[in-house]
Design a protein around this motif. Structure first.
Motif, mmCIF file in Angstrom:
data_model
loop_
_atom_site.group_PDB
_atom_site.id
_atom_site.type_symbol
_atom_site.label_atom_id
_atom_site.label_comp_id
_atom_site.label_asym_id
_atom_site.label_seq_id
_atom_site.Cartn_x
_atom_site.Cartn_y
_atom_site.Cartn_z
ATOM 1 N N GLY A 1 0.864 -1.052 0.144
ATOM 2 C CA GLY A 1 -0.155 -0.056 0.015
ATOM 3 C C GLY A 1 0.707 1.239 0.027
ATOM 4 O O GLY A 1 0.649 2.254 0.871
ATOM 5 N N ILE A 2 1.820 1.361 -0.895
ATOM 6 C CA ILE A 2 2.568 2.519 -0.966
ATOM 7 C C ILE A 2 2.307 3.625 -2.108
ATOM 8 O O ILE A 2 2.787 4.360 -1.997
ATOM 9 N N ALA A 3 1.387 3.204 -2.810
ATOM 10 C CA ALA A 3 1.066 4.113 -4.125
ATOM 11 C C ALA A 3 0.669 5.503 -3.600
ATOM 12 O O ALA A 3 -0.123 5.620 -2.483
ATOM 13 N N GLY A 4 1.300 6.430 -4.061
ATOM 14 C CA GLY A 4 0.903 7.910 -3.810
ATOM 15 C C GLY A 4 1.731 8.246 -2.632
ATOM 16 O O GLY A 4 1.460 9.554 -2.703
ATOM 17 N N LEU A 5 2.487 7.774 -2.036
ATOM 18 C CA LEU A 5 3.242 8.303 -1.072
ATOM 19 C C LEU A 5 4.179 9.401 -1.475
ATOM 20 O O LEU A 5 4.757 9.250 -2.548
ATOM 21 N N ALA A 6 4.557 10.461 -0.849
ATOM 22 C CA ALA A 6 5.364 11.340 -1.331
ATOM 23 C C ALA A 6 6.840 10.903 -0.775
ATOM 24 O O ALA A 6 7.904 11.538 -1.767
ATOM 25 N N ASP A 7 7.102 10.167 0.176
ATOM 26 C CA ASP A 7 8.410 10.075 0.535
ATOM 27 C C ASP A 7 8.912 8.528 0.200
ATOM 28 O O ASP A 7 8.167 7.467 0.715
ATOM 29 N N ALA A 8 9.827 8.524 -0.514
ATOM 30 C CA ALA A 8 10.303 7.107 -0.665
ATOM 31 C C ALA A 8 10.802 6.244 0.207
ATOM 32 O O ALA A 8 10.498 5.097 0.271
ATOM 33 N N ALA A 9 11.417 6.905 1.057
ATOM 34 C CA ALA A 9 12.166 6.398 2.409
ATOM 35 C C ALA A 9 10.824 5.566 3.171
ATOM 36 O O ALA A 9 10.912 4.414 3.568
ATOM 37 N N ILE B 1 6.256 5.035 -6.476
ATOM 38 C CA ILE B 1 6.724 6.329 -6.058
ATOM 39 C C ILE B 1 7.634 7.242 -6.853
ATOM 40 O O ILE B 1 8.468 6.298 -7.662
ATOM 41 N N GLU B 2 7.355 8.488 -7.207
ATOM 42 C CA GLU B 2 8.309 9.151 -8.160
ATOM 43 C C GLU B 2 8.154 10.537 -7.595
ATOM 44 O O GLU B 2 7.379 11.018 -7.073
ATOM 45 N N GLY B 3 9.173 11.426 -7.911
ATOM 46 C CA GLY B 3 9.264 12.710 -7.631
ATOM 47 C C GLY B 3 9.805 12.966 -6.142
ATOM 48 O O GLY B 3 9.902 14.348 -5.932
ATOM 49 N N ASP B 4 10.008 12.347 -5.419
ATOM 50 C CA ASP B 4 10.705 12.553 -4.098
ATOM 51 C C ASP B 4 12.230 13.081 -4.562
ATOM 52 O O ASP B 4 13.049 12.452 -5.169
ATOM 53 N N PRO B 5 12.510 14.357 -3.739
ATOM 54 C CA PRO B 5 13.796 14.595 -4.167
ATOM 55 C C PRO B 5 14.956 13.886 -3.754
ATOM 56 O O PRO B 5 15.971 13.783 -4.133
ATOM 57 N N ALA B 6 14.594 12.779 -2.743
ATOM 58 C CA ALA B 6 15.472 11.977 -2.325
ATOM 59 C C ALA B 6 15.745 10.920 -3.411
ATOM 60 O O ALA B 6 16.694 9.982 -3.252
ATOM 61 N N LEU B 7 15.054 10.622 -4.479
ATOM 62 C CA LEU B 7 15.361 9.741 -5.532
ATOM 63 C C LEU B 7 16.063 10.435 -6.749
ATOM 64 O O LEU B 7 16.245 9.868 -7.839
ATOM 65 N N PHE B 8 16.459 11.630 -6.602
ATOM 66 C CA PHE B 8 17.263 12.358 -7.280
ATOM 67 C C PHE B 8 18.658 11.461 -7.756
ATOM 68 O O PHE B 8 19.143 11.202 -6.748
ATOM 69 N N ASN B 9 18.903 11.431 -9.041
ATOM 70 C CA ASN B 9 19.778 10.692 -9.537
ATOM 71 C C ASN B 9 20.834 11.190 -10.269
ATOM 72 O O ASN B 9 20.515 11.635 -11.430
#
Lengths: 234, 237, 282
Positions: free
Chosen positions: C119-127, C213-221
């Motif tokens: 149930g993670i769909a739509g969360l903003a925070d990847a961690a 999940i996408e778009g979290d700044p922590a996911l910047f590559n």
């Protein structure tokens, strides 16, 4: 699975369309594996004969060792050759890493124990049959080695072909020392691995089918060649 | 330089706790055809192999006159009961021993042609040796041996597996080789063959030479019991 | 037959040796890069342009970032293009590479089965999403190969203080493979994984996997390009390597990266100009 059906169609298409890129990969695979097998055979066949003819201390241990090395993991061989050829390694000055030469070297190392072990088995039996006759002719062990290799040539083709099968089918060693560089060191097996990792399963499978067909062709060619020089009867 | 006579001095050959050859001393000189006669298992083949150097004695010595081992090896040869046909042509089979002796190409070709014609194999020269019949194989074995111009030729039951026609051909060739000056030492358990070929008989029983005699004298009246029994066709126990 | 075989063998070896010699005579450099860039098809798009402009052939060896950095340390590559800033900076500090340059970026995605058991769909925070996967013991496939993607994933676990190693072999599966192979595994296991956008877009065997999940700044590559230090590894083809690095950072190189599309979607983004530092030369 739909992929399998698609794969056979794709394999057929790969073969009939004769795409230059694909042909290049096939030609490179053959050139590398055949060179490796020829080099390995030049070293391994005489060694197999030596093991069959000479009685020396440590011979049983050598036979056990060679038989064990038949199962050398390709990745291990790849890593050893990489460490040798790396710029940081003892042969680094040759600049051979990531070249077809490095792949030939790795495959030769992989194939040699197989050819030695199989040649030893074949020539040991032949030696039992020939020993008295050759002694009576006055042959020395060195003469016997050449005689056994020549008279065992038809059976030895099988040993060499087993080596070719191993060389052309392995991916672990050539991936490490060749680097799977497009147009330089990309061969059938590394292409299959690459396409698999891209998720192009049908294309990977199609390449696999072509690889099998090539292996069948090379083996048939070898057996045909051997058959031409074989006596009709017996 | 001649390598004969061959001298065996107190030669024993032991295997598995048995004396298969027990204390044999004898001289083999040039000239007469010597037939090694005896029942199966008497030790004929073993004795030939000890003489020829394929086996070493457990004790005692086998010595050729004045020759070193290498030289002696080059002046003698042997024809086996089932000769190994090298996997090559009839001609190449004859060439093999000549090449080992370093005979040059021209001389070699000449000797091959002579040996093949003397054994009636000229027409088969280019055939693979492995497809020859039993009789042809044995003739090729003789051709190979003869081409080497040995001083002494050992033959181990060369006709044991052959039909009468092929046997006659082999015996005729053996006679020819003998007439050409090669010493013949041949093992057989075939009494008829011994009568046809022997000038001299060495009778072997259970690893011992029980009798050595001129052929005529031997067949007229053997001096040893085992030989007498063999000649009468009695079973030896 | 022996001599004939020997001659054939020799001629093959000679042919290969000369083939090798002629290509060695041409100008080429060895670029060690990541499976994510190779599998996406980016290099097939940009390298022909550079080769045409410069006459220098670029031979790509695609391995994980960790392995690419080891290749650089051994002097087995001329240039590396990787995505783990910390390792890159250590490589420069140790003197094995000249300056590190930001060359492009994209982002990581958390992908997983569309039924989304954690149930993670739509969360903003990847961690936080990863923490939920751990709580529900949903299967997560990790690269487990020291690659840049793997290191980015480890950083996410650290952020939520989860030690997935404890569940290794249970719900946490480390496959020790490239990005594509890892996606294949995740598709087959109906599992979650962390993927870079480029490989994901080009990947052809998605099955039931979808982006969660996408778009979290922590996911910047962020991808960096580094030239191996010719002072440390003298055989490095310094001028050709420098030409390649300069081209990648130049407007034509950056434009080539920007124009790469997978199914009509941009998957790598040139570095926001003027972020480029002046090249430090030794």
């Amino acid at each position: 699975m739909a992929d399998i059906g698609t794969a056979f169609g794709l394999a057929l298409k790969l073969i009939v369309t004769v795409e230059p890129e694909f042909l290049g990969i096939v030609a490179r695979s053959l050139a590398i594996s055949l060179s490796a097998v020829v080099i390995a055979a030049l070293i391994a066949l005489p060694l197999g004969a030596v093991l069959a003819v000479y009685r020396f201390p440590g011979r049983p241990a050598a036979i056990v060792l060679v038989n064990a090395l038949m199962g050398l993991p390709p990745v291990f061989v790849g890593l050893m050759v990489y460490l040798m050829l790396s710029r940081a390694g003892p042969l680094g000055f040759m600049g051979m890493l990531f070249t077809p030469g490095a792949m030939i070297l790795a495959q030769s190392v992989l194939v040699a124990p197989i050819v030695i072990a199989l040649a030893h088995r074949i020539l040991r039996d032949l030696y039992e049959e020939y020993q008295e006759q050759l002694c009576s002719f006055g042959a020395r062990p060195a003469d016997m080695i050449w005689t056994l290799l020549w008279d065992g040539r038809l059976s030895l083709v099988t040993a060499v072909m087993a080596g070719f099968g191993r060389a052309s089918a392995e991916v672990g060693a050539v991936l490490i020392v060749g680097g799977n560089i497009a147009h330089v060191t990309r061969v059938m097996t590394t292409t299959i691995a690459l396409e698999t990792s891209k998720g192009n399963l049908a294309l990977a499978l199609a390449l696999g089918i072509v690889l099998v067909l090539i292996a069948v062709g090379v083996n048939a060619g070898a057996i045909l060649l051997a058959g031409l020089s074989a006596p009709r009867r017996k | 330089m001649a390598i004969l006579p061959l001298r065996l001095d107190r030669v024993c050959y032991r295997a598995g706790g048995h004396d298969l050859i027990a204390d044999i001393s004898l001289d083999i000189s040039a000239g007469a055809k010597t037939l090694l006669l005896g029942a199966n298992g008497a030790g004929k083949s073993l004795l030939l192999r000890l003489c020829h150097g394929l086996l070493g004695p457990s004790s005692g010595t086998v010595r050729w006159r004045g020759a070193d081992a290498d030289q002696a090896r080059r002046r003698q040869t042997m024809v086996f009961q089932s000769p190994v046909m090298l996997r090559r042509s009839v001609r190449a089979n004859v060439a093999y021993g000549l090449k080992l002796r370093g005979i040059g190409r021209v001389a070699r070709a000449e000797r091959i042609d002579t040996a093949l014609s003397d054994t009636g194999l000229t027409a088969l020269a280019d055939r693979p040796a492995r497809v020859l019949s039993g009789g042809e194989r044995q003739r090729l074995a003789l051709a190979r041996a003869w081409a080497l111009a040995p001083e002494i030729l050992f033959l181990d039951e060369p006709t044991a597996n052959l039909d009468p026609g092929a046997t006659a051909a082999v015996e005729a060739i053996v006679e020819q080789i003998h007439r050409a000056g090669t010493k013949i030492v041949m093992a057989t358990h075939d009494l008829g063959q011994a009568r046809r070929l022997a000038d001299e008989v060495l009778f072997l029983d259970r690893g011992r030479v029980t009798e050595r005699a001129e052929a005529a004298a031997f067949f007229a009246g053997p001096a040893s019991d085992p030989a007498a029994a063999f000649l009468e066709g009695r079973l030896l126990w | 037959m022996v001599s004939r075989g020997l001659r054939t063998a020799l001629s093959i070896v000679m042919a290969l040796a000369t083939a090798h010699a002629t290509t060695a005579g041409e100008r080429f450099i060895t670029l060690a890069s990541t499976t994510s860039t190779e599998n996406s098809g980016l290099f097939d798009h940009i390298l022909p342009r550079f080769e045409q402009d410069s006459g220098i052939q670029v031979r790509v060896v695609a391995v994980g970032t960790g392995q690419a950095i080891r290749l650089a340390r051994n002097g087995d590559a001329d240039v590396i293009l990787v995505h783990h800033r910390e390792s890159e900076e250590r490589l420069v500090a140790d003197g094995h590479a000249l300056a590190r340059h930001d060359v492009m970026f994209n982002d990581f995605l958390v992908v997983g089965p569309d039924r989304d058991p954690a149930g993670i769909a739509g969360l903003a925070d990847a961690a936080a999403a990863l923490a939920r996967i751990a709580e529900s013991s949903s299967v997560f496939v990790s690269r487990g190969d020291d690659s840049g993607t793997h290191m980015a994933e480890r950083a996410l676990w650290v952020a939520v203080d989860v030690t997935p190693d404890a569940a290794s072999g249970d719900w946490y599966r480390e496959v020790g493979a490239g990005m594509g192979a890892t996606l294949n595994t995740a598709a087959a296991l109906d599992a979650y994984t962390l993927a870079d956008r480029g490989t994901w877009l080009a990947f052809a065997n998605k099955d039931a996997l979808t982006v969660l999940i996408e778009g979290d700044p922590a996911l910047f590559n962020r991808y960096g390009v580094l030239m191996v230090n010719p002072a440390r590894h003298p055989h490095v083809k310094a001028s050709a390597a420098r030409a390649f690095v300069d081209w990648l950072l130049s407007p034509p190189g950056q434009a080539a990266i920007a124009s790469f599309r997978i199914d009509g979607q941009a998957s790598f983004f040139p570095n926001p100009a003027p972020a480029r530092e002046p090249p430090r030369r030794q």
